[in-house]
Scaffold this motif. Structure first.
Motif, short mmCIF file in Angstrom:
data_model
loop_
_atom_site.label_atom_id
_atom_site.label_comp_id
_atom_site.label_asym_id
_atom_site.label_seq_id
_atom_site.Cartn_x
_atom_site.Cartn_y
_atom_site.Cartn_z
N ASP A 183 -26.34 -39.65 42.53
CA ASP A 183 -27.63 -38.98 42.28
C ASP A 183 -27.67 -38.48 40.84
O ASP A 183 -26.89 -37.60 40.45
N LEU A 184 -28.56 -39.06 40.06
CA LEU A 184 -28.67 -38.67 38.66
C LEU A 184 -29.25 -37.27 38.52
O LEU A 184 -30.01 -36.80 39.38
N HIS A 185 -28.89 -36.60 37.42
CA HIS A 185 -29.54 -35.34 37.07
C HIS A 185 -31.01 -35.63 36.82
O HIS A 185 -31.38 -36.72 36.38
N LYS A 186 -31.84 -34.65 37.08
CA LYS A 186 -33.29 -34.88 36.95
C LYS A 186 -33.70 -35.28 35.54
O LYS A 186 -34.66 -36.05 35.35
N SER A 208 -6.12 -24.49 27.76
CA SER A 208 -6.52 -24.84 29.13
C SER A 208 -8.02 -24.62 29.26
O SER A 208 -8.52 -23.54 28.94
N LEU A 209 -8.71 -25.62 29.72
CA LEU A 209 -10.16 -25.52 29.89
C LEU A 209 -10.59 -26.42 31.05
O LEU A 209 -9.85 -27.32 31.45
N THR A 210 -11.77 -26.17 31.53
CA THR A 210 -12.32 -26.95 32.64
C THR A 210 -13.40 -27.87 32.10
O THR A 210 -14.35 -27.40 31.44
N VAL A 211 -13.26 -29.15 32.35
CA VAL A 211 -14.24 -30.13 31.89
C VAL A 211 -14.81 -30.85 33.11
O VAL A 211 -14.08 -31.48 33.87
N ASN A 212 -16.12 -30.70 33.29
CA ASN A 212 -16.82 -31.32 34.42
C ASN A 212 -16.16 -30.97 35.75
O ASN A 212 -15.99 -31.81 36.64
N GLY A 213 -15.75 -29.69 35.86
CA GLY A 213 -15.18 -29.19 37.11
C GLY A 213 -13.70 -29.46 37.29
O GLY A 213 -13.12 -29.04 38.29
N GLU A 214 -13.05 -30.13 36.33
CA GLU A 214 -11.63 -30.45 36.44
C GLU A 214 -10.84 -29.70 35.37
O GLU A 214 -11.20 -29.73 34.20
N ARG A 215 -9.77 -29.05 35.80
CA ARG A 215 -8.95 -28.25 34.89
C ARG A 215 -8.01 -29.14 34.10
O ARG A 215 -7.36 -30.04 34.64
N HIS A 216 -7.93 -28.87 32.78
CA HIS A 216 -7.04 -29.62 31.90
C HIS A 216 -6.26 -28.65 31.03
O HIS A 216 -6.82 -27.67 30.53
N THR A 217 -4.98 -28.93 30.86
CA THR A 217 -4.14 -28.18 29.91
C THR A 217 -3.51 -29.20 28.97
O THR A 217 -2.80 -30.10 29.40
N VAL A 218 -3.81 -29.06 27.69
CA VAL A 218 -3.35 -30.03 26.70
C VAL A 218 -2.81 -29.31 25.48
O VAL A 218 -3.18 -28.17 25.18
N THR A 219 -1.91 -30.00 24.77
CA THR A 219 -1.40 -29.51 23.49
C THR A 219 -1.95 -30.42 22.40
O THR A 219 -1.76 -31.64 22.45
N VAL A 220 -2.64 -29.83 21.44
CA VAL A 220 -3.31 -30.60 20.41
C VAL A 220 -3.07 -29.97 19.04
O VAL A 220 -2.74 -28.78 18.94
N ASP A 221 -3.25 -30.75 18.02
CA ASP A 221 -3.28 -30.27 16.65
C ASP A 221 -4.36 -29.19 16.56
O ASP A 221 -5.45 -29.34 17.11
N ASN A 222 -4.06 -28.10 15.87
CA ASN A 222 -5.02 -27.00 15.79
C ASN A 222 -6.34 -27.38 15.13
O ASN A 222 -7.33 -26.67 15.26
N ARG A 223 -6.34 -28.52 14.42
CA ARG A 223 -7.57 -28.96 13.76
C ARG A 223 -8.41 -29.88 14.65
O ARG A 223 -9.48 -30.33 14.23
N THR A 224 -7.95 -30.17 15.85
CA THR A 224 -8.66 -31.10 16.73
C THR A 224 -9.98 -30.51 17.20
O THR A 224 -10.03 -29.39 17.70
N VAL A 236 -16.67 -26.65 30.24
CA VAL A 236 -17.34 -27.66 29.42
C VAL A 236 -18.00 -28.69 30.33
O VAL A 236 -17.39 -29.16 31.29
N THR A 237 -19.25 -29.01 30.01
CA THR A 237 -19.96 -30.05 30.75
C THR A 237 -20.39 -31.13 29.77
O THR A 237 -21.01 -30.84 28.75
N THR A 238 -20.04 -32.36 30.09
CA THR A 238 -20.43 -33.50 29.26
C THR A 238 -21.42 -34.37 30.05
O THR A 238 -21.70 -34.11 31.22
N ILE A 239 -21.90 -35.42 29.41
CA ILE A 239 -22.85 -36.31 30.06
C ILE A 239 -22.26 -36.91 31.34
O ILE A 239 -22.99 -37.17 32.31
N GLU A 240 -20.93 -37.09 31.38
CA GLU A 240 -20.28 -37.65 32.57
C GLU A 240 -20.33 -36.70 33.76
O GLU A 240 -20.15 -37.13 34.90
N GLY A 241 -20.57 -35.41 33.49
CA GLY A 241 -20.54 -34.43 34.57
C GLY A 241 -21.89 -34.02 35.09
O GLY A 241 -21.98 -33.12 35.94
N LEU A 242 -22.96 -34.65 34.62
CA LEU A 242 -24.30 -34.24 35.05
C LEU A 242 -24.68 -34.77 36.43
O LEU A 242 -25.24 -34.04 37.25
#
Length: 212
Positions: free
Chosen positions: A142-145, A64-80, A131-137
């Motif tokens: 209003d663009l990030h500076k 479970s992690l937060t990406v760009n302010g939104e909480r996500h819970t996912v099940t993934v291969d441990n190598r992902t 986590v913050t990605t380019i989509e969350g800036l």
């Protein structure tokens, strides 16, 4: 009385055995070889020593992690990797897969405010991370500076490396490594631009950091 001797009985000469021609030899060996190969193809797998394929699934984990302010819970291969989690699972494709070996910086994102190469970061190790990605800036329209500075300075050409450059630049500014052009170059050196826009990229980072 006749003095003529009877004709001697002479046996006809014995002919040597026929020697097979080169063409006959090749044809014969080809047929024989084909029969051997064909026979091996139809042999049972056990006779060939093949083992059944391993069908066991790779171990997976839940994160479970937060990406760009939104909480996500996912099940993934441990190598992902975090990069594949973002692109394949969350459909956030702004972070680019360049070298996939941590050498180009195209996949740079911020994890808990620090820049990381997402292609080298295992997703399952980020439980509770921000986590913050380019989509969350940007803030809405209003663009990030720094995004605006890249536009103002024309700091890109093909644009493939731009998301990673901007995210790395944001981290560089937060870390306070913008005291000079040389310092910015040093702390942005992990991000490669194949188009060669380094001068404008450095200028954009400095512009966003100091407003000039």
């Amino acid at each position: 009385m006749s003095t003529e001797l009877p004709d001697a009985t002479v046996s006809p000469p014995t002919e040597p055995p026929l020697t097979p021609s080169r063409r006959t030899f090749i044809a014969t060996t080809t047929v024989a070889g084909g029969a051997v190969v064909a026979g091996s193809l139809f042999m049972a797998p056990d006779a060939l020593g093949d083992e059944p394929a391993n069908t066991a699934e790779a171990p997976s984990g839940r994160v479970s992690l937060t990406v760009n302010g939104e909480r996500h819970t996912v099940t993934v291969d441990n190598r992902t990797s975090l990069l594949d989690l973002l692109r394949e699972h969350l459909k956030l494709t702004g972070s680019k897969k360049g070298c996939n070996a941590g050498a180009c910086g195209a996949c740079t994102v911020l994890v808990d405010g620090r820049r990381v190469n997402s292609c080298l970061t295992l997703a399952v190790r980020l439980e509770g991370a921000e986590v913050t990605t380019i989509e969350g800036l940007a803030d809405g329209d209003d663009l990030h500076k720094l995004q605006q500075a890249f536009i103002d300075e024309d700091a890109f050409q093909c644009g493939f490396c731009t998301p990673g450059q901007i995210m790395s630049g944001v981290g560089c500014i937060k870390e306070g490594h913008t005291g000079s052009v040389e310092e910015i170059r040093e702390w942005m050196s992990g991000n490669i631009c194949r188009c060669g826009c380094y001068v404008k990229i450095v200028r954009a980072v400095g512009h966003a950091a100091h407003g000039k």
